[in-house]
Design an enzyme around this catalytic site. Structure first.
Site, PDB file in Angstrom:
ATOM      1  N   GLY A  45       5.828  -1.448  -4.844  1.00 29.26           N
ATOM      2  CA  GLY A  45       6.624  -0.299  -5.230  1.00 29.26           C
ATOM      3  C   GLY A  45       7.231   0.253  -3.937  1.00 29.26           C
ATOM      4  N   GLN A  50      11.020   6.534   1.630  1.00 29.85           N
ATOM      5  CA  GLN A  50      10.755   5.758   2.607  1.00 29.85           C
ATOM      6  C   GLN A  50      11.643   4.702   3.094  1.00 29.85           C
ATOM      7  OE1 GLN A  50       7.560   3.794  -0.755  1.00 29.85           O
ATOM      8  NE2 GLN A  50       6.621   3.619   1.172  1.00 29.85           N
ATOM      9  N   CYS A 106      -0.053   1.819   1.675  1.00 30.07           N
ATOM     10  CA  CYS A 106       1.436   2.136   1.735  1.00 30.07           C
ATOM     11  C   CYS A 106       2.011   1.585   2.834  1.00 30.07           C
ATOM     12  CB  CYS A 106       1.486   3.846   2.093  1.00 30.07           C
ATOM     13  SG  CYS A 106       2.961   4.572   1.819  1.00 30.07           S
ATOM     14  N   LEU A 107       3.370   1.320   2.447  1.00 23.52           N
ATOM     15  CA  LEU A 107       4.241   0.650   3.460  1.00 23.52           C
ATOM     16  C   LEU A 107       4.677   1.579   4.714  1.00 23.52           C
ATOM     17  CD1 LEU A 107       6.640  -1.546   1.170  1.00 23.52           C
ATOM     18  CD2 LEU A 107       4.813  -2.330   2.616  1.00 23.52           C
ATOM     19  N   HIS A 148       1.576   6.749  -7.360  1.00 21.98           N
ATOM     20  CA  HIS A 148       1.905   6.486  -5.834  1.00 21.98           C
ATOM     21  C   HIS A 148       3.344   6.824  -5.487  1.00 21.98           C
ATOM     22  CE1 HIS A 148       0.583   4.800  -1.861  1.00 21.98           C
ATOM     23  NE2 HIS A 148       1.908   4.693  -1.933  1.00 21.98           N
ATOM     24  N   GLU A 149       4.195   6.156  -6.115  1.00 21.57           N
ATOM     25  CA  GLU A 149       5.713   6.137  -5.720  1.00 21.57           C
ATOM     26  C   GLU A 149       5.973   7.572  -6.242  1.00 21.57           C
ATOM     27  OE1 GLU A 149       6.749   4.072  -3.780  1.00 21.57           O
ATOM     28  OE2 GLU A 149       5.191   2.514  -4.140  1.00 21.57           O
ATOM     29  N   HIS A 152       5.705   9.930  -3.413  1.00 22.38           N
ATOM     30  CA  HIS A 152       6.693   9.854  -2.576  1.00 22.38           C
ATOM     31  C   HIS A 152       7.740  10.765  -2.606  1.00 22.38           C
ATOM     32  CE1 HIS A 152       5.105   7.126   0.420  1.00 22.38           C
ATOM     33  NE2 HIS A 152       4.894   6.471  -0.530  1.00 22.38           N
TER      34      HIS A 152
END
Length: 192
Positions: A45, A50, A106-107, A148-149, A152
């Site tokens: 995702g 991000q 997480c990236l 999760h996304e 953000h």
């Protein structure tokens, strides 16, 4: 084009994102770049904050999780084989089901993984990339990736769910990420 992923500590990761309209500049290219960036970073995702955009846009591909599952995991989650989808202007309408823990990463916060408890089902109102409106319920792993996304675009991070002691123990690692003192195999931009 592969875009740099914003690292922990960047202000954009703490902003509540804005809804957009169909005439948002370069939207089809941006979505294409987000897919390319997500796959190049081995993510499942990616949310617009991000990549340094404070807009309510994220992409997910939970099918990758199922594609890489061990045999003993097959059939364990109700949403198998997963979903690949674009979400624009998403807003949660309901959270249902039991809460369950799952190990997340997480990236934007590389090399840190922790168990996070989330609801097993989420109902969202959103528009797709053609700006067609949907209200849909997702469950299992797909719901978790969406939540999760979604966090953000609400200015939240998965580490916000951790107990204060756990956060304190991670402080050194988080500071290293903010200062760019980590190595990752994808393009990142660090706070100045």
């Amino acid at each position: 084009m592969i875009l740099p992923i914003v690292a922990y500590g960047a202000p954009v990761l703490r902003v509540v994102s804005k809804d957009i309209t169909p005439d948002y500049p370069g939207l089809p290219k941006l979505i294409e770049d987000m897919w390319e960036t997500m796959y190049a970073s081995n993510g499942v995702g990616l949310a617009a904050p991000q990549i340094n955009r404070d807009i309510r846009l994220f992409v997910i591909d939970s099918a990758q999780i199922f594609d890489n599952q061990d045999e003993d995991e097959k059939g364990k989650y109700p949403d198998e084989p997963g979903t690949k989808q674009v979400f624009i202007n998403a807003h949660i309408k309901a959270l249902n089901g039991k809460e369950w823990a799952y190990n997340e990463g997480c990236l934007s916060i590389p090399k840190i993984r922790e168990d996070v408890t989330r609801h097993e089902e989420v109902t969202l109102e959103y528009v797709d990339e053609q700006f067609v409106a949907h209200t849909k319920t997702f469950n299992g792993i797909t719901a978790r990736v969406i939540l999760h996304e979604y966090d953000h675009i609400e200015g939240k991070l998965f580490i916000d769910y951790l107990k204060p002691l756990k956060r304190k123990l991670l402080k050194g690692k988080l500071d290293d990420i903010t200062k760019g003192k980590i190595k990752v195999d994808y393009k990142m931009s660090f706070p100045k």
